[in-house]
Enzyme design. Structure first.
Site, PDB file in Angstrom:
ATOM      1  N   GLY A   9      52.666  81.741  -4.412  1.00  0.00           N
ATOM      2  CA  GLY A   9      52.791  82.815  -5.398  1.00  0.00           C
ATOM      3  C   GLY A   9      51.470  83.124  -6.062  1.00  0.00           C
ATOM      4  N   ALA A  10      50.400  83.087  -5.282  1.00  0.00           N
ATOM      5  CA  ALA A  10      49.057  83.193  -5.858  1.00  0.00           C
ATOM      6  C   ALA A  10      48.411  84.553  -5.621  1.00  0.00           C
ATOM      7  CB  ALA A  10      48.164  82.091  -5.293  1.00  0.00           C
ATOM      8  N   SER A  12      49.154  87.137  -7.452  1.00  0.00           N
ATOM      9  CA  SER A  12      49.122  87.814  -8.750  1.00  0.00           C
ATOM     10  C   SER A  12      49.412  86.798  -9.849  1.00  0.00           C
ATOM     11  CB  SER A  12      50.153  88.957  -8.799  1.00  0.00           C
ATOM     12  OG  SER A  12      51.469  88.436  -8.712  1.00  0.00           O
ATOM     13  N   GLY A  13      49.254  87.230 -11.100  1.00  0.00           N
ATOM     14  CA  GLY A  13      49.712  86.456 -12.248  1.00  0.00           C
ATOM     15  C   GLY A  13      49.086  85.083 -12.396  1.00  0.00           C
ATOM     16  N   GLY A  15      49.413  82.285 -10.702  1.00  0.00           N
ATOM     17  CA  GLY A  15      48.879  81.669  -9.492  1.00  0.00           C
ATOM     18  C   GLY A  15      47.503  82.195  -9.133  1.00  0.00           C
ATOM     19  N   SER A 135      60.150  77.035 -16.501  1.00  0.00           N
ATOM     20  CA  SER A 135      60.215  78.003 -17.593  1.00  0.00           C
ATOM     21  C   SER A 135      61.162  77.511 -18.670  1.00  0.00           C
ATOM     22  CB  SER A 135      60.705  79.351 -17.067  1.00  0.00           C
ATOM     23  OG  SER A 135      61.000  80.239 -18.130  1.00  0.00           O
ATOM     24  N   TYR A 161      68.156  82.999 -12.696  1.00  0.00           N
ATOM     25  CA  TYR A 161      66.765  82.608 -12.891  1.00  0.00           C
ATOM     26  C   TYR A 161      66.682  81.311 -13.701  1.00  0.00           C
ATOM     27  CZ  TYR A 161      61.863  82.803 -14.286  1.00  0.00           C
ATOM     28  OH  TYR A 161      60.541  82.494 -14.497  1.00  0.00           O
TER      29      TYR A 161
END
Length: 266
Positions: A9-10, A12-13, A15, A135, A161
């Site tokens: 998941g790197a 964007s954001g 990562g 989270s 989620y």
């Protein structure tokens, strides 16, 4: 000597921010993303930041477990020793979706796929660590380890989620118990400014609310957890160990989730 750090998941954001920071520190950064266009753009910024080995990239869609298996095989062929696996890929699905593998899409993308990837890379991770992006959304989550399929009739994107984030915490804690040769932790990155969420109002909030954590701040925490001395099995909020919600702290649920997840991914 540079450490090999794989970040899913790197593109964007959080990562991507961590990938840039770690590459700037001279580490061998391996970026995993799903979308070829976003992955290409991300790699340009990671390469520009790098002061050590050439950053590497792999593409995989966690909605298909066979792609996870292929990713693991390619990683092992290229990197027989992996110092850190950052299980950071994940997201929220607006409506009920059942994957080609037969599971609810959120629990597969956020938990089953990283669970499978980590198990396949276990030998290469000996002496290293696993960092799971969880989270605070796990709080008050209802996670049934015996039901990874769910139902369209009772589906809620936020509930799904939250359950998947509880699974991230439970997985890290149980991995620490079962695999003492690998350090495993989970963390809450903050409420991060991003394209996260489903629906216009939620996406607007995550892009523009004034008090949000920046991706760079959250990436700094992921970078710290990847390199600092940490408490095995712990859940972190900021740079401090925190106690997760009751369900996510239950060793019996963690053990049961491990068994059902192992059966699910074969």
């Amino acid at each position: 000597m540079a450490r090999t750090i794989v970040i899913t998941g790197a593109s964007s954001g959080v990562g991507l921010a961590a990938a840039r920071q770690l590459a700037a520190q001279g580490e061998q950064v391996v970026v995993v993303g799903r979308d070829p266009r976003r992955l290409g753009a991300a790699m340009a910024t990671v390469r520009a930041a790098a002061t050590g080995p050439e950053p590497d990239e792999f593409r995989a869609d966690f909605a298909e477990l066979d792609q996870v298996r292929e990713l693991a095989a390619k990683l092992l062929a290229q990197y027989p020793k992996i110092d850190v696996l950052a299980n950071n890929a994940g997201g929220m699905v607006e409506s009920y979706v059942r994957t080609v593998d037969g599971f609810e899409a959120t629990i597969q993308g956020n938990h089953l796929a990283p669970f499978l990837l980590t198990n396949l890379l276990r030998g290469a991770l000996h002496g290293g660590r696993v960092v799971n992006t969880a989270s605070r959304a796990h709080q008050r989550a209802k996670l049934d380890p015996d039901d990874l399929v769910g139902s369209a009739d009772s589906y809620s994107s936020w509930r799904a989620y939250g359950a998947s984030k509880a699974a991230n915490i439970l997985f890290a804690a149980e991995a620490a118990r079962r695999w003492p040769e690998i350090t495993s932790v989970s963390f809450h990155p903050g409420v991060v400014r991003s394209n996260f969420g489903v629906g216009g109002a939620t996406r607007f909030f995550y892009r523009f609310a004034p008090f949000l954590t920046t991706p760079e701040q959250a990436g700094d925490l992921l970078t710290w957890l990847s390199t600092a001395e940490v408490s095995n099995g712990a859940y972190y909020v900021g740079r401090k160990v925190a106690r997760p919600d009751k369900l996510a702290a239950d060793p019996a649920i963690a053990a049961r989730l491990w068994e059902t997840s192992a059966a699910a991914v074969g």
